[in-house]
Design a protein around this motif. Structure first.
Motif, PDB file in Angstrom:
ATOM      1  N   GLU A  35       3.770  10.895  -5.998  1.00 51.95           N
ATOM      2  CA  GLU A  35       4.894  11.456  -6.736  1.00 51.95           C
ATOM      3  C   GLU A  35       4.589  11.669  -8.210  1.00 51.95           C
ATOM      4  O   GLU A  35       5.140  12.589  -8.840  1.00 51.95           O
ATOM      5  N   ASN A  36       3.702  10.836  -8.770  1.00 57.61           N
ATOM      6  CA  ASN A  36       3.507  10.872 -10.208  1.00 57.61           C
ATOM      7  C   ASN A  36       2.221  11.566 -10.660  1.00 57.61           C
ATOM      8  O   ASN A  36       2.154  12.006 -11.827  1.00 57.61           O
ATOM      9  N   LEU A  37       1.230  11.642  -9.792  1.00 65.24           N
ATOM     10  CA  LEU A  37      -0.060  12.174 -10.238  1.00 65.24           C
ATOM     11  C   LEU A  37      -0.498  13.431  -9.508  1.00 65.24           C
ATOM     12  O   LEU A  37      -1.376  14.142  -9.987  1.00 65.24           O
ATOM     13  N   MET A  38       0.099  13.718  -8.371  1.00 63.89           N
ATOM     14  CA  MET A  38      -0.382  14.872  -7.582  1.00 63.89           C
ATOM     15  C   MET A  38       0.506  16.093  -7.783  1.00 63.89           C
ATOM     16  O   MET A  38       1.642  15.968  -8.155  1.00 63.89           O
ATOM     17  N   LEU A  84       0.823  -1.204   0.000  1.00 63.13           N
ATOM     18  CA  LEU A  84       0.000   0.000   0.000  1.00 63.13           C
ATOM     19  C   LEU A  84       0.861   1.259   0.000  1.00 63.13           C
ATOM     20  O   LEU A  84       0.566   2.227  -0.708  1.00 63.13           O
ATOM     21  N   ASN A  85       1.948   1.244   0.787  1.00 58.87           N
ATOM     22  CA  ASN A  85       2.838   2.408   0.816  1.00 58.87           C
ATOM     23  C   ASN A  85       3.461   2.655  -0.544  1.00 58.87           C
ATOM     24  O   ASN A  85       3.598   3.793  -0.986  1.00 58.87           O
ATOM     25  N   ALA A  86       3.842   1.579  -1.224  1.00 61.00           N
ATOM     26  CA  ALA A  86       4.449   1.716  -2.546  1.00 61.00           C
ATOM     27  C   ALA A  86       3.457   2.324  -3.532  1.00 61.00           C
ATOM     28  O   ALA A  86       3.807   3.201  -4.328  1.00 61.00           O
ATOM     29  N   ILE A  87       2.204   1.862  -3.469  1.00 55.87           N
ATOM     30  CA  ILE A  87       1.178   2.369  -4.383  1.00 55.87           C
ATOM     31  C   ILE A  87       0.912   3.846  -4.132  1.00 55.87           C
ATOM     32  O   ILE A  87       0.924   4.672  -5.050  1.00 55.87           O
ATOM     33  N   PHE A  88       0.690   4.208  -2.865  1.00 59.60           N
ATOM     34  CA  PHE A  88       0.335   5.593  -2.562  1.00 59.60           C
ATOM     35  C   PHE A  88       1.515   6.537  -2.779  1.00 59.60           C
ATOM     36  O   PHE A  88       1.329   7.690  -3.158  1.00 59.60           O
ATOM     37  N   ARG A  89       2.740   6.059  -2.534  1.00 61.21           N
ATOM     38  CA  ARG A  89       3.893   6.900  -2.806  1.00 61.21           C
ATOM     39  C   ARG A  89       4.017   7.180  -4.295  1.00 61.21           C
ATOM     40  O   ARG A  89       4.311   8.294  -4.717  1.00 61.21           O
ATOM     41  N   SER A  90       3.763   6.139  -5.111  1.00 59.09           N
ATOM     42  CA  SER A  90       3.814   6.330  -6.547  1.00 59.09           C
ATOM     43  C   SER A  90       2.728   7.301  -7.015  1.00 59.09           C
ATOM     44  O   SER A  90       2.972   8.144  -7.878  1.00 59.09           O
ATOM     45  N   ILE A  91       1.528   7.177  -6.448  1.00 61.25           N
ATOM     46  CA  ILE A  91       0.444   8.077  -6.812  1.00 61.25           C
ATOM     47  C   ILE A  91       0.802   9.509  -6.446  1.00 61.25           C
ATOM     48  O   ILE A  91       0.632  10.445  -7.251  1.00 61.25           O
TER      49      ILE A  91
END
Length: 267
Positions: free
Chosen positions: A264-267, A255-262
């Motif tokens: 850094e890349n989408l926000m 979950l941390n990997a997913i939200f960190r990617s979101i």
């Protein structure tokens, strides 16, 4: 009293990496070495094995100038003096630091990390990797040590070394770290290999963000795509929503990997 610049020799892990040309000198870890025949006092033992230079400005000049200079077969004092135009003991002491950070081999041959650092597109990633190579103990305390505030970095160095914040060695460690950090763009972060593996496992390697991956780099190349996307949306006034279906898992790493990617890349 001699100044820190003139009396201190570079020390790592209690072993000399460079010798001062003066008859009497102090090592960077505070130990005094007498060449006049008198017995030398015991050197200070500083935990952490953190590399540093008292003249961090010389390291900054060396890094700036090697970007412009052609890659040499061997990075040695002759190259420093005649090509980079840096002379003296403080300049020669940059070579062990560059080796420690993985920019040079033990024989002084520039590495692929050196080559990447010279490029505009790869410099931030190379500088971050160089910091991780040279200061692993600091990154054990904070995975994003390159992004922390100065007071946090000060506390980390104090915790590792046991030195006071005003100690010349502690200051030299922080300044050396910050010189390399200055080549990392603000907000820069590379997704770690472990996190990429987790995301790839979830998505089956699919390009869920629609931005692709750089061949051979192992990192998502999202910055340009996101920037172009935002420019287009701002120009024509479009907005859209993204719905993300999370996998059924209780593993916080996933979950941390997913939200960190979101983030850094989408926000």
């Amino acid at each position: 009293m001699l100044s820190l610049q003139t009396v201190f020799d570079l020390k790592m892990g209690g072993e000399d990496m460079a010798e001062s040309s003066s008859p009497s000198a102090k090592s960077l870890d505070g130990g005094t070495k007498e060449q006049s025949g008198k017995s030398a006092s015991a050197p200070r033992k500083i935990p952490g094995n953190l590399p540093y230079l008292p003249a961090s400005g010389t390291l900054k000049k060396a890094l700036d100038r090697l970007i412009e200079a052609a890659r040499p077969p061997k990075f040695n004092p002759d190259f420093l003096e005649n090509v980079l135009k840096l002379k003296g003991g403080s300049a020669r002491n940059t070579i062990p630091i560059l080796k420690r950070m993985g920019l040079l081999t033990s024989e002084g041959v520039p590495t692929e990390l050196y080559a990447k650092f010279r490029t505009e597109s790869g410099r931030g990633e190379a500088a971050l990797q160089a910091l991780r190579n040279g200061f692993p103990e600091i990154f054990k305390r904070s995975e994003y040590a390159h992004a922390v505030e100065d007071n946090k970095l000060r506390d980390i160095v104090m915790e590792i070394t046991g030195l006071n914040a005003t100690d010349p060695v502690a200051q030299a460690i922080r300044n050396t770290f910050k010189v390399v950090k200055s080549f990392i763009p603000p907000g820069f972060e590379k997704v770690s290999g472990a996190e990429e593996e987790i995301i790839d496992e979830i998505t089956g390697g699919a390009d869920v963000l629609g931005v692709g991956k750089a061949a051979g780099t192992g990192s998502a190349t999202v910055s340009g795509a996101i920037a172009r996307d935002r420019t287009i949306r701002n120009e024509i006034g479009l907005t859209y929503n993204i719905n993300i279906v999370l996998p059924e898992t209780s593993d916080l790493k996933v979950l941390n990997a997913i939200f960190r990617s979101i983030k850094e890349n989408l926000m």
